[in-house]
Design a protein around this motif. Structure first.
Motif, PDB file in Angstrom:
ATOM      1  N   VAL A  85     -15.841 -25.786   7.975  1.00  0.00           N
ATOM      2  CA  VAL A  85     -15.074 -24.773   7.266  1.00  0.00           C
ATOM      3  C   VAL A  85     -15.892 -23.500   7.208  1.00  0.00           C
ATOM      4  CG1 VAL A  85     -13.931 -24.125   5.126  1.00  0.00           C
ATOM      5  CG2 VAL A  85     -13.906 -26.523   5.880  1.00  0.00           C
ATOM      6  N   GLU A  86     -15.399 -22.460   7.892  1.00  0.00           N
ATOM      7  CA  GLU A  86     -16.059 -21.161   7.879  1.00  0.00           C
ATOM      8  C   GLU A  86     -15.494 -20.306   6.748  1.00  0.00           C
ATOM      9  OE1 GLU A  86     -15.495 -22.270  12.332  1.00  0.00           O
ATOM     10  OE2 GLU A  86     -14.305 -22.333  10.494  1.00  0.00           O
ATOM     11  N   SER A  87     -16.346 -19.445   6.196  1.00  0.00           N
ATOM     12  CA  SER A  87     -15.917 -18.519   5.149  1.00  0.00           C
ATOM     13  C   SER A  87     -16.831 -17.301   5.150  1.00  0.00           C
ATOM     14  CB  SER A  87     -15.951 -19.203   3.779  1.00  0.00           C
ATOM     15  OG  SER A  87     -17.263 -19.604   3.455  1.00  0.00           O
ATOM     16  N   GLY A  88     -16.422 -16.281   4.408  1.00  0.00           N
ATOM     17  CA  GLY A  88     -17.259 -15.104   4.243  1.00  0.00           C
ATOM     18  C   GLY A  88     -16.826 -13.879   5.031  1.00  0.00           C
ATOM     19  N   GLY A  89     -15.800 -14.026   5.856  1.00  0.00           N
ATOM     20  CA  GLY A  89     -15.332 -12.880   6.621  1.00  0.00           C
ATOM     21  C   GLY A  89     -14.614 -11.879   5.745  1.00  0.00           C
ATOM     22  N   GLY A  90     -14.267 -10.742   6.358  1.00  0.00           N
ATOM     23  CA  GLY A  90     -13.556  -9.710   5.620  1.00  0.00           C
ATOM     24  C   GLY A  90     -13.563  -8.394   6.352  1.00  0.00           C
ATOM     25  N   LEU A  91     -13.155  -7.351   5.644  1.00  0.00           N
ATOM     26  CA  LEU A  91     -13.125  -5.991   6.185  1.00  0.00           C
ATOM     27  C   LEU A  91     -14.359  -5.249   5.684  1.00  0.00           C
ATOM     28  CD1 LEU A  91     -11.717  -3.594   7.583  1.00  0.00           C
ATOM     29  CD2 LEU A  91     -10.490  -3.205   5.402  1.00  0.00           C
ATOM     30  N   VAL A  92     -15.087  -4.642   6.609  1.00  0.00           N
ATOM     31  CA  VAL A  92     -16.298  -3.923   6.240  1.00  0.00           C
ATOM     32  C   VAL A  92     -16.389  -2.650   7.076  1.00  0.00           C
ATOM     33  CG1 VAL A  92     -17.711  -5.206   7.895  1.00  0.00           C
ATOM     34  CG2 VAL A  92     -18.791  -4.175   5.885  1.00  0.00           C
TER      35      VAL A  92
ATOM     36  N   ALA B  59     -19.581 -24.641   6.253  1.00  0.00           N
ATOM     37  CA  ALA B  59     -19.821 -25.897   5.548  1.00  0.00           C
ATOM     38  C   ALA B  59     -19.388 -27.041   6.445  1.00  0.00           C
ATOM     39  CB  ALA B  59     -19.040 -25.924   4.241  1.00  0.00           C
ATOM     40  N   ALA B  60     -20.302 -27.976   6.678  1.00  0.00           N
ATOM     41  CA  ALA B  60     -20.026 -29.092   7.576  1.00  0.00           C
ATOM     42  C   ALA B  60     -20.073 -30.417   6.831  1.00  0.00           C
ATOM     43  CB  ALA B  60     -21.050 -29.110   8.707  1.00  0.00           C
ATOM     44  N   SER B  61     -19.180 -31.302   7.203  1.00  0.00           N
ATOM     45  CA  SER B  61     -19.205 -32.657   6.657  1.00  0.00           C
ATOM     46  C   SER B  61     -19.930 -33.568   7.639  1.00  0.00           C
ATOM     47  CB  SER B  61     -17.786 -33.178   6.445  1.00  0.00           C
ATOM     48  OG  SER B  61     -17.139 -33.325   7.693  1.00  0.00           O
ATOM     49  N   GLY B  62     -20.479 -34.661   7.159  1.00  0.00           N
ATOM     50  CA  GLY B  62     -21.124 -35.598   8.064  1.00  0.00           C
ATOM     51  C   GLY B  62     -22.620 -35.381   8.182  1.00  0.00           C
ATOM     52  N   THR B  63     -23.356 -36.471   8.211  1.00  0.00           N
ATOM     53  CA  THR B  63     -24.817 -36.389   8.251  1.00  0.00           C
ATOM     54  C   THR B  63     -25.341 -35.943   9.613  1.00  0.00           C
ATOM     55  OG1 THR B  63     -24.908 -38.744   8.796  1.00  0.00           O
ATOM     56  CG2 THR B  63     -25.099 -38.152   6.465  1.00  0.00           C
TER      57      THR B  63
ATOM     58  N   THR C 285     -15.946  -6.831  15.599  1.00  0.00           N
ATOM     59  CA  THR C 285     -14.670  -7.345  15.098  1.00  0.00           C
ATOM     60  C   THR C 285     -14.237  -8.553  15.917  1.00  0.00           C
ATOM     61  OG1 THR C 285     -13.943  -5.205  14.246  1.00  0.00           O
ATOM     62  CG2 THR C 285     -12.226  -6.805  14.795  1.00  0.00           C
ATOM     63  N   ALA C 286     -13.995  -9.673  15.221  1.00  0.00           N
ATOM     64  CA  ALA C 286     -13.673 -10.926  15.917  1.00  0.00           C
ATOM     65  C   ALA C 286     -13.379 -12.005  14.889  1.00  0.00           C
ATOM     66  CB  ALA C 286     -14.845 -11.371  16.785  1.00  0.00           C
ATOM     67  N   VAL C 287     -12.860 -13.109  15.375  1.00  0.00           N
ATOM     68  CA  VAL C 287     -12.822 -14.335  14.575  1.00  0.00           C
ATOM     69  C   VAL C 287     -14.098 -15.098  14.896  1.00  0.00           C
ATOM     70  CG1 VAL C 287     -11.601 -16.453  14.035  1.00  0.00           C
ATOM     71  CG2 VAL C 287     -10.311 -14.394  14.643  1.00  0.00           C
ATOM     72  N   TYR C 288     -14.837 -15.456  13.862  1.00  0.00           N
ATOM     73  CA  TYR C 288     -16.116 -16.141  14.027  1.00  0.00           C
ATOM     74  C   TYR C 288     -15.948 -17.631  13.719  1.00  0.00           C
ATOM     75  CZ  TYR C 288     -18.564 -11.747  14.642  1.00  0.00           C
ATOM     76  OH  TYR C 288     -19.001 -10.541  15.147  1.00  0.00           O
ATOM     77  N   TYR C 289     -16.531 -18.459  14.584  1.00  0.00           N
ATOM     78  CA  TYR C 289     -16.437 -19.899  14.470  1.00  0.00           C
ATOM     79  C   TYR C 289     -17.832 -20.521  14.474  1.00  0.00           C
ATOM     80  CZ  TYR C 289     -11.673 -19.089  16.279  1.00  0.00           C
ATOM     81  OH  TYR C 289     -10.390 -18.642  16.478  1.00  0.00           O
ATOM     82  N   CYS C 290     -17.973 -21.641  13.781  1.00  0.00           N
ATOM     83  CA  CYS C 290     -19.192 -22.434  13.928  1.00  0.00           C
ATOM     84  C   CYS C 290     -18.862 -23.675  14.740  1.00  0.00           C
ATOM     85  CB  CYS C 290     -19.788 -22.798  12.571  1.00  0.00           C
ATOM     86  SG  CYS C 290     -18.744 -23.794  11.499  1.00  0.00           S
ATOM     87  N   HIS C 291     -19.881 -24.201  15.415  1.00  0.00           N
ATOM     88  CA  HIS C 291     -19.640 -25.282  16.376  1.00  0.00           C
ATOM     89  C   HIS C 291     -20.931 -26.049  16.617  1.00  0.00           C
ATOM     90  CE1 HIS C 291     -18.327 -27.435  19.908  1.00  0.00           C
ATOM     91  NE2 HIS C 291     -19.185 -26.789  20.688  1.00  0.00           N
ATOM     92  N   PRO C 292     -20.883 -27.370  16.473  1.00  0.00           N
ATOM     93  CA  PRO C 292     -22.029 -28.194  16.859  1.00  0.00           C
ATOM     94  C   PRO C 292     -22.002 -28.360  18.375  1.00  0.00           C
ATOM     95  CG  PRO C 292     -20.279 -29.577  15.970  1.00  0.00           C
ATOM     96  CD  PRO C 292     -19.792 -28.163  15.893  1.00  0.00           C
ATOM     97  N   LEU C 293     -23.057 -27.903  19.048  1.00  0.00           N
ATOM     98  CA  LEU C 293     -23.024 -27.789  20.505  1.00  0.00           C
ATOM     99  C   LEU C 293     -22.750 -29.113  21.203  1.00  0.00           C
ATOM    100  CD1 LEU C 293     -24.154 -25.005  19.713  1.00  0.00           C
ATOM    101  CD2 LEU C 293     -25.604 -25.141  21.748  1.00  0.00           C
TER     102      LEU C 293
END
Length: 113
Positions: free
Chosen positions: A5-12, A23-27, A90-98
């Motif tokens: 779950v990504e968060s923190g984006g906005g207009l700046v 925020a990631a679930s799982g060990t 400017t973009a949609v930002y994603y997190c990803h476990p490689l």
């Protein structure tokens, strides 16, 4: 299975700062290399920065010196501190476990005056 779950984006405004969180679930988070990606309007998704479980980081040239990737393994959370933002960030930002086929929903970052 990892959920992200990504968060923190906005207009700046140009020159401003934002801090993204993932925020990631799982060990498995604690032992896997994580990355921040972004998809700019009309462009393909691209890698921005990576961080290993031990904290070794890499950045694409476009963000070096402006963005900082970090992680808190105890909280299974990854961050992207973005400073000196430009309109081209400017973009949609994603997190990803490689090493895993998991993506979050992304968070929109818009840099505009």
């Amino acid at each position: 299975q990892v959920q992200l779950v990504e968060s923190g984006g906005g207009l700046v405004q140009p020159g401003g700062s934002l801090r993204l969180s993932c925020a990631a679930s799982g060990t498995i988070f604690k032992i896997t290399t994580m990355g921040w990606y972004r998809q700019r309007p009309g462009k393909e998704r691209e890698l921005v920065a990576t961080i290993t479980a031990g904290g070794v980081t890499t950045y694409v040239d476009a963000v070096k010196g402006r963005f900082t990737i970090s992680r808190d393994n105890a909280k299974t959370t990854m961050y992207l501190q973005m400073n000196s933002l430009k309109p081209e960030d400017t973009a949609v930002y994603y997190c990803h476990p490689l090493a895993l086929p998991a993506w979050g929903q992304g968070t929109q970052v818009t840099v505009s005056s």
